[in-house]
Enzyme design. Structure first.
Site, mmCIF file in Angstrom:
data_model
loop_
_atom_site.group_PDB
_atom_site.id
_atom_site.type_symbol
_atom_site.label_atom_id
_atom_site.label_comp_id
_atom_site.label_asym_id
_atom_site.label_seq_id
_atom_site.Cartn_x
_atom_site.Cartn_y
_atom_site.Cartn_z
ATOM 1 N N LYS A 33 141.214 154.684 65.409
ATOM 2 C CA LYS A 33 140.661 154.988 66.594
ATOM 3 C C LYS A 33 139.599 155.916 66.412
ATOM 4 O O LYS A 33 139.785 156.654 64.910
ATOM 5 C CB LYS A 33 142.601 155.981 66.779
ATOM 6 C CG LYS A 33 142.354 156.300 68.801
ATOM 7 C CD LYS A 33 143.010 157.081 69.193
ATOM 8 C CE LYS A 33 143.001 158.518 70.156
ATOM 9 N NZ LYS A 33 143.968 158.781 70.477
ATOM 10 N N LYS B 233 123.680 129.410 87.707
ATOM 11 C CA LYS B 233 124.871 128.951 86.707
ATOM 12 C C LYS B 233 125.344 127.372 87.127
ATOM 13 O O LYS B 233 125.698 126.462 86.578
ATOM 14 C CB LYS B 233 125.748 129.754 87.272
ATOM 15 C CG LYS B 233 126.391 131.450 86.642
ATOM 16 C CD LYS B 233 127.240 132.304 87.364
ATOM 17 C CE LYS B 233 126.235 133.761 87.552
ATOM 18 N NZ LYS B 233 128.331 134.391 86.051
ATOM 19 N N ASN C 65 137.533 145.732 84.171
ATOM 20 C CA ASN C 65 137.017 146.215 85.122
ATOM 21 C C ASN C 65 138.240 145.785 86.216
ATOM 22 O O ASN C 65 138.593 146.239 86.129
ATOM 23 C CB ASN C 65 135.778 145.131 85.673
ATOM 24 C CG ASN C 65 136.740 143.926 85.898
ATOM 25 O OD1 ASN C 65 137.347 142.671 86.193
ATOM 26 N ND2 ASN C 65 136.119 143.004 84.638
ATOM 27 N N PRO D 158 129.510 135.232 76.730
ATOM 28 C CA PRO D 158 128.820 133.470 76.780
ATOM 29 C C PRO D 158 130.016 133.688 78.788
ATOM 30 O O PRO D 158 130.405 134.537 79.120
ATOM 31 C CB PRO D 158 129.763 132.742 76.182
ATOM 32 C CG PRO D 158 130.863 133.100 75.450
ATOM 33 C CD PRO D 158 130.808 134.875 75.341
ATOM 34 N N ASP D 159 129.040 133.565 79.278
ATOM 35 C CA ASP D 159 129.179 132.846 80.895
ATOM 36 C C ASP D 159 129.508 131.871 80.652
ATOM 37 O O ASP D 159 129.702 130.492 80.581
ATOM 38 C CB ASP D 159 128.032 132.956 81.496
ATOM 39 C CG ASP D 159 127.937 133.138 82.981
ATOM 40 O OD1 ASP D 159 129.215 131.912 83.562
ATOM 41 O OD2 ASP D 159 127.747 133.781 83.855
ATOM 42 N N ILE D 160 131.340 131.656 81.119
ATOM 43 C CA ILE D 160 132.144 130.812 80.851
ATOM 44 C C ILE D 160 131.837 129.695 81.615
ATOM 45 O O ILE D 160 132.102 128.604 81.626
ATOM 46 C CB ILE D 160 133.592 131.369 81.659
ATOM 47 C CG1 ILE D 160 134.189 132.410 80.336
ATOM 48 C CG2 ILE D 160 134.512 129.947 81.392
ATOM 49 C CD1 ILE D 160 135.370 133.003 80.882
ATOM 50 N N ASP E 49 130.760 140.769 81.060
ATOM 51 C CA ASP E 49 129.258 140.871 80.366
ATOM 52 C C ASP E 49 129.426 140.558 79.260
ATOM 53 O O ASP E 49 128.587 139.984 78.622
ATOM 54 C CB ASP E 49 128.917 141.056 81.723
ATOM 55 C CG ASP E 49 129.350 139.905 82.727
ATOM 56 O OD1 ASP E 49 129.081 139.109 83.124
ATOM 57 O OD2 ASP E 49 128.892 141.113 84.102
ATOM 58 N N PHE F 98 133.047 133.271 91.421
ATOM 59 C CA PHE F 98 133.247 133.658 92.937
ATOM 60 C C PHE F 98 131.908 134.945 92.757
ATOM 61 O O PHE F 98 131.463 135.202 91.501
ATOM 62 C CB PHE F 98 134.493 135.044 92.512
ATOM 63 C CG PHE F 98 135.343 134.170 93.681
ATOM 64 C CD1 PHE F 98 136.374 132.448 92.699
ATOM 65 C CD2 PHE F 98 136.254 134.144 94.666
ATOM 66 C CE1 PHE F 98 137.258 132.056 93.349
ATOM 67 C CE2 PHE F 98 137.228 134.333 95.400
ATOM 68 C CZ PHE F 98 137.817 133.277 95.347
ATOM 69 N N LYS G 178 123.556 132.881 92.034
ATOM 70 C CA LYS G 178 124.477 132.295 91.147
ATOM 71 C C LYS G 178 124.595 131.115 90.982
ATOM 72 O O LYS G 178 124.861 130.805 90.082
ATOM 73 C CB LYS G 178 125.458 133.833 91.010
ATOM 74 C CG LYS G 178 125.334 135.250 90.825
ATOM 75 C CD LYS G 178 126.302 135.955 90.483
ATOM 76 C CE LYS G 178 125.897 137.392 90.478
ATOM 77 N NZ LYS G 178 126.274 138.103 90.575
#
Ligand code: C5P
Length: 397
Positions: free
Chosen positions: A290, A342, A211, A306-308, A280, A324, A338
């Site tokens: 390749k 979370k 990203n 996993p969502d840290i 994500d 953030f 969020k």
């Protein structure tokens, strides 16, 4: 350790007086304390010390001319004034003090002092009779009344043979005085873990999903936390930005590596700031060779990472957690969701086009039932303000 000058941007003004020979030592000591120094010299200063000397010791080009085309193109006087976190004029001559008081703008240094919002500090240096003179003393009182800081002068023998008040304060003391202008370590003794940058999720040995995160905000937060006296661990995805002085950087590539690095540093962690734009999803299988582009279309099967931040929030002994949220629409509402889902303590929301990749950002901070908006400013300045808000909210919990 004195950390308050780390990354602070200091304009060191040098005016015409014999004490200017000490300005070189002062510039060197400010840099040793972690500051970034840009020297501005008056014409008279150059009679006492050369621009080349000041350039060498400050590590930056010397500014000496209000009307220099090349200098203005590189960093103009307005930009330089805004760049400064503090303007320190050492030595400050009697003439310089009188001109500052009048609001003159007939050379680069006085013009900068009019432009800058930053604190201005003067280290007067002159013959003891000149210092004692009522005109000088009246000017000193008037400058103090305007909020200008005056450091010294010291007493002792003078270059002209006189003895008395008027010597420039020694560089080592001036460094301490300038440091004292900045907030003391509000995070002193705290361990802060910060994630920054993007992650790379491999597709095959040469391709990956990532990203647009630049890592700049995370690095700025890390630098601000160091300045505030914290022990800082910066878990960073693949970006090429210098590690802030005194922070420990752990390089990671994938979300899973970021997760593992964060978790391994959670013991005794007081504050976790999750700035990273964590991938994500990852590929369910990573091709070992390749992938050749033979097919017209291609499908990748992805699985959730996993969502840290949420995983840190689920720990039995959890730190104060700041997330953030970079959003493209309904910024505050989405960030609030969020924050709750979370189970974070605070979330810092920004509109993607405002912050991502650039050097500036504007954010909304949400915690409990509170909200603070910060207008667009450099990520460095913003990071310092965010650290103050985080510290305040953390104290309240
Ligand atoms: O990606 P999202 O908008 O949900 O990110 C919000 C917050 O959650 C950010 O602080 C981000 O660092 C964190 N996050 C995380 N692990 C993920 C995804 C996001 O810690 N896998």
């Amino acid at each position: 350790m004195e950390q308050r000058l780390i990354n602070k941007q200091i304009v060191l003004g040098v005016t015409g007086g014999i004490a200017a020979y000490k300005s070189a030592d002062l510039a060197r000591r400010l840099r040793e304390a972690g500051a970034v120094v840009r020297v501005v010299m008056t014409e008279n200063a150059k009679q006492f010390i050369t621009p080349l000397t000041m350039q060498a010791v400050s590590g930056n080009p010397v500014h000496d001319d209000l009307f220099d085309l090349t200098a203005e193109a590189a960093m103009g006087h307005i930009e330089l004034g805004r760049w400064a976190d503090v303007i320190l004029i050492a030595p400050a001559s009697a003439n310089c003090m009188a001109r500052l008081l009048q609001g003159e703008a007939n050379d680069l240094l006085t013009t900068l002092c009019l432009v800058a919002n930053a604190p201005i500090a003067l280290a007067p240096a002159m013959n003891q009779s000149m210092w004692k003179n009522t005109s000088t003393q009246d000017n000193v009182q008037a400058l103090l009344a305007k909020g200008i800081h005056i450091f010294g002068p010291a007493e002792g023998s003078q270059a002209c043979g006189d003895v008395g008040l008027g010597r420039m304060m020694e560089p080592v003391e001036l460094v301490q005085q300038v440091a004292a202008l900045f907030q003391t370590g509000c995070l002193s003794g705290k361990k802060v873990v910060i994630t920054a940058g993007p992650t790379h999720e491999a597709i095959d040995p040469v391709r990956f999903i990532t990203n647009a995160s630049s890592g700049k905000m995370g690095h700025a937060i890390a630098a601000a936390a160091v300045e505030a006296g914290a022990q800082v661990i910066l878990v960073c995805g693949p970006v090429n930005i210098a590690t802030p002085a005194h922070a420990v950087k752990i390089h990671v590539t994938t979300s899973q590596e970021m997760f593992d690095a964060v978790m391994s540093h959670m013991s005794e962690c007081d504050i976790f700031v999750s700035v990273a734009a964590v991938g994500d999803y990852r590929c369910k299988t990573i091709a070992t060779q390749k992938i050749a582009k033979t097919a017209a279309t291609m499908t990748l099967e992805l699985e959730r990472n996993p969502d840290i931040a949420a995983s840190v929030a689920a720990l039995a002994k959890r730190p104060f957690i700041v997330g953030f949220a970079a959003e493209t629409e309904n910024v505050v509402a989405n960030a609030k969701k969020k924050l709750l889902s979370k189970k974070l303590d605070m979330i810092i929301a920004n509109e993607v086009r405002t912050g991502m990749g650039g050097d500036e950002n504007a954010v909304t901070v949400l915690w409990g039932d509170q909200q603070v908006d910060f207008p667009k400013m450099t990520k460095q300045k913003l990071a310092r303000k965010l650290i103050e808000v985080i510290k305040g909210a953390n104290n309240a919990t």
